[in-house]
Design a protein around this motif. Structure first.
Motif, PDB file in Angstrom:
ATOM      1  N   THR A   1       0.850  -1.190   0.000  1.00 13.42           N
ATOM      2  CA  THR A   1       0.000   0.000   0.000  1.00 13.42           C
ATOM      3  C   THR A   1       0.883   1.237   0.000  1.00 13.42           C
ATOM      4  O   THR A   1       1.986   1.227   0.551  1.00 13.42           O
ATOM      5  N   TRP A   2       0.409   2.291  -0.645  1.00 16.43           N
ATOM      6  CA  TRP A   2       1.105   3.575  -0.661  1.00 16.43           C
ATOM      7  C   TRP A   2       0.082   4.681  -0.480  1.00 16.43           C
ATOM      8  O   TRP A   2      -1.025   4.613  -0.996  1.00 16.43           O
ATOM      9  N   ASP A   3       0.463   5.712   0.228  1.00 17.46           N
ATOM     10  CA  ASP A   3      -0.372   6.899   0.374  1.00 17.46           C
ATOM     11  C   ASP A   3       0.212   7.958  -0.549  1.00 17.46           C
ATOM     12  O   ASP A   3       1.291   8.490  -0.285  1.00 17.46           O
ATOM     13  N   ILE A   4      -0.469   8.244  -1.646  1.00 22.69           N
ATOM     14  CA  ILE A   4       0.001   9.190  -2.644  1.00 22.69           C
ATOM     15  C   ILE A   4      -0.851  10.445  -2.543  1.00 22.69           C
ATOM     16  O   ILE A   4      -2.030  10.424  -2.858  1.00 22.69           O
ATOM     17  N   GLY A   5      -0.253  11.550  -2.096  1.00 20.16           N
ATOM     18  CA  GLY A   5      -0.977  12.809  -1.945  1.00 20.16           C
ATOM     19  C   GLY A   5      -1.545  13.308  -3.258  1.00 20.16           C
ATOM     20  O   GLY A   5      -0.875  13.279  -4.280  1.00 20.16           O
ATOM     21  N   GLY A   6      -2.787  13.748  -3.236  1.00 21.45           N
ATOM     22  CA  GLY A   6      -3.429  14.322  -4.411  1.00 21.45           C
ATOM     23  C   GLY A   6      -4.240  13.331  -5.218  1.00 21.45           C
ATOM     24  O   GLY A   6      -4.975  13.715  -6.103  1.00 21.45           O
TER      25      GLY A   6
ATOM     26  N   GLN B   1       8.390   4.787  -3.135  1.00 24.09           N
ATOM     27  CA  GLN B   1       8.867   6.168  -3.047  1.00 24.09           C
ATOM     28  C   GLN B   1       8.520   6.927  -4.326  1.00 24.09           C
ATOM     29  O   GLN B   1       8.631   6.382  -5.426  1.00 24.09           O
ATOM     30  N   VAL B   2       8.113   8.210  -4.192  1.00 22.08           N
ATOM     31  CA  VAL B   2       7.857   9.034  -5.364  1.00 22.08           C
ATOM     32  C   VAL B   2       9.212   9.363  -5.990  1.00 22.08           C
ATOM     33  O   VAL B   2      10.049  10.031  -5.393  1.00 22.08           O
ATOM     34  N   GLU B   3       9.413   8.845  -7.179  1.00 26.60           N
ATOM     35  CA  GLU B   3      10.683   8.973  -7.886  1.00 26.60           C
ATOM     36  C   GLU B   3      10.751  10.262  -8.697  1.00 26.60           C
ATOM     37  O   GLU B   3      11.800  10.854  -8.875  1.00 26.60           O
ATOM     38  N   ARG B   4       9.596  10.690  -9.197  1.00 26.96           N
ATOM     39  CA  ARG B   4       9.531  11.858 -10.084  1.00 26.96           C
ATOM     40  C   ARG B   4       8.144  12.453 -10.001  1.00 26.96           C
ATOM     41  O   ARG B   4       7.161  11.746  -9.781  1.00 26.96           O
TER      42      ARG B   4
END
Length: 90
Positions: free
Chosen positions: A18-23, A55-58
């Motif tokens: 699971t990941w929490d991606i803002g927006g 991890q947000v890479e870009r």
């Protein structure tokens, strides 16, 4: 929140990651051959590229262009983003 299931046919097994991606509140995601997840975030008007470790890479800032809804990635890494165009005349 993004949940990755090992099998779409057996969601009862629980998510593998699971990941929490803002927006992100809705939209169509895609994944490339290297396992990077492409996440169109209409709320913050960007496209996030998430590495396999979560991890947000870009981050591609699209605020001046569009509110992204869906994304596609070619085998050669070309990215297509669809969404609602932003009127820059206002």
């Amino acid at each position: 929140m993004i949940e990755l299931y090992p099998s779409a046919r057996d969601p009862g097994s629980g998510p593998a990651a699971t990941w929490d991606i803002g927006g992100l509140n809705e939209g169509l995601l895609t994944m490339d051959a290297s396992g990077r997840l492409y996440v169109p975030c209409a709320h913050v008007r960007d496209l996030k590229v998430v590495a396999p470790d979560g991890q947000v890479e870009r981050r591609l800032d699209l605020r001046r262009h569009l509110k992204p809804w869906s994304v596609a990635v070619s085998a050669h890494g070309r990215i297509w983003v669809c969404g609602k165009a932003i009127n820059q005349d206002r």
